[in-house]
Scaffold this active site. Structure first.
Site, PDB file in Angstrom:
ATOM      1  N   LYS A  85       9.482  -7.755  11.673  1.00  0.00           N
ATOM      2  CA  LYS A  85       8.136  -8.251  11.915  1.00  0.00           C
ATOM      3  C   LYS A  85       7.881  -8.396  13.417  1.00  0.00           C
ATOM      4  CE  LYS A  85       5.958 -11.060   9.158  1.00  0.00           C
ATOM      5  NZ  LYS A  85       4.987 -10.164   8.463  1.00  0.00           N
ATOM      6  N   GLU A 133       3.545   1.716   3.308  1.00  0.00           N
ATOM      7  CA  GLU A 133       3.020   0.358   3.184  1.00  0.00           C
ATOM      8  C   GLU A 133       1.523   0.340   3.381  1.00  0.00           C
ATOM      9  OE1 GLU A 133       4.559  -2.939   5.347  1.00  0.00           O
ATOM     10  OE2 GLU A 133       6.611  -2.239   5.241  1.00  0.00           O
TER      11      GLU A 133
END
Length: 321
Positions: free
Chosen positions: A168, A204
């Site tokens: 992240k 994604e």
């Protein structure tokens, strides 16, 4: 965005471990213009939620998983990181200090945003000499606003092999804004990205993982360096296996996506959100949604565990005392 009362701050110098942090009043932070995060994007984010039970107590959902993911990301970004124990304790302290901001059950949750940033001054490209771990919270409503309508992006890419798609990193997110802004201007909810090498396989949505359902088989893209190992994703897989579904983590061609019976997204913010349609190269495909779907069955179980309505047999929840 709703400013709450308190945030958590902890610092570490280069080559040292993080020491004891503390809860402070929420407010702006001061930083050198030379800070590593400002000049070179040396930073990570996390995201998790606190949930109110019917009896008023507050639960966290698998916070140690966020801590472990942060540690993996920190190693990739050449940063020290809090221990798992420090991370979880920081979450508890921050939520406890803002406990009255946790919405009643069924009315939303308290979103927790941890940040790990290179706050020390550096001009040459190298790791920063000081790091700050901070955490703040914000009450949020329930995400469910009806099925998502996605568009497949086949020109711009979210992640590339060897990059930071599986952590992240703060720098992962703003590059998707162009595709996302253009998609929303055309009436789509979000963007589904393809792999950057062949442009043949789904990866994604801009900020969440994706699943497809065909008959009784649930499939999701495998974690291969460009896919974020979502904690909601991981939990869904375990719940689905308990329900008796076959679950496959694999490379998924666009053709399989277009032939699926059902599609849904997963993530801390979206939880489990059904996809009503996907448009790929001007071809629109619609999917099953509603009460009898696999995604709804998984959603009821997952949110039941998160909010204490369903017995937590796996030890996933942590009470904030």
């Amino acid at each position: 965005m709703v400013p709450t009362d308190y945030m958590y701050v902890m610092k570490s110098s280069e080559g040292e471990s993080f020491t004891q942090g503390n809860v402070t009043p929420f407010g702006n932070i001061e930083m050198s213009p030379y800070a590593g995060i400002l000049n070179y994007g040396q930073g990570l984010i996390e995201g998790l939620k606190a949930y109110r039970k019917e009896d008023g107590r507050v639960l966290l959902f698998r916070p140690e998983q966020n801590a472990q993911r942060l540690k993996i990301g920190a190693e990739r970004m050449c940063m020290p990181s809090p221990s798992v124990e420090q991370f979880v304790e920081a979450v508890k302290q921050t939520v406890r200090a803002n406990k009255h901001w946790v919405p009643p059950q069924g009315k939303g949750s308290l979103y927790v945003r941890p940040l790990l940033i290179g706050s020390g001054p550096v001009l040459g490209l190298c790791p920063a000499p000081e790091y700050t771990f901070l955490m703040y919270v914000c009450p949020v409503g329930n995400y469910h606003k009806g099925p998502l309508n996605l568009v497949v992006e086949d020109k711009l890419h979210r992640a590339t092999p060897g990059g930071t798609g599986d952590i992240k990193a703060i720098t992962n997110y703003s590059p998707v804004c162009k595709a996302l802004t253009e998609a929303r201007a055309k009436g789509f909810s979000d963007v589904l990205f393809l792999d950057a090498v062949t442009k043949k396989y789904i990866e994604e949505v801009s900020t969440c993982n994706i699943f497809i359902v065909k008959d009784d088989v649930i499939s999701t893209p495998a974690i291969v360096g460009t896919i974020l190992p979502g904690i909601t994703r991981k939990s869904i897989i375990e719940i689905a296996l308990d329900f008796g579904y076959q679950v496959e983590e694999r490379t998924i061609p666009v053709e399989d996506l277009l032939e699926a019976d059902e599609v849904f997204c997963s993530g801390t913010v979206v939880v489990i959100s059904p996809v009503g349609s996907i448009t790929y190269q001007d071809k629109r495909v619609e999917y099953k949604t509603g009460a009898e779907t696999v995604s709804q069955k998984l959603y009821v179980m997952l949110t039941g565990i998160q909010t204490g309505r369903v017995e937590d047999k796996r030890g996933w929840t942590v009470e904030v005392v």
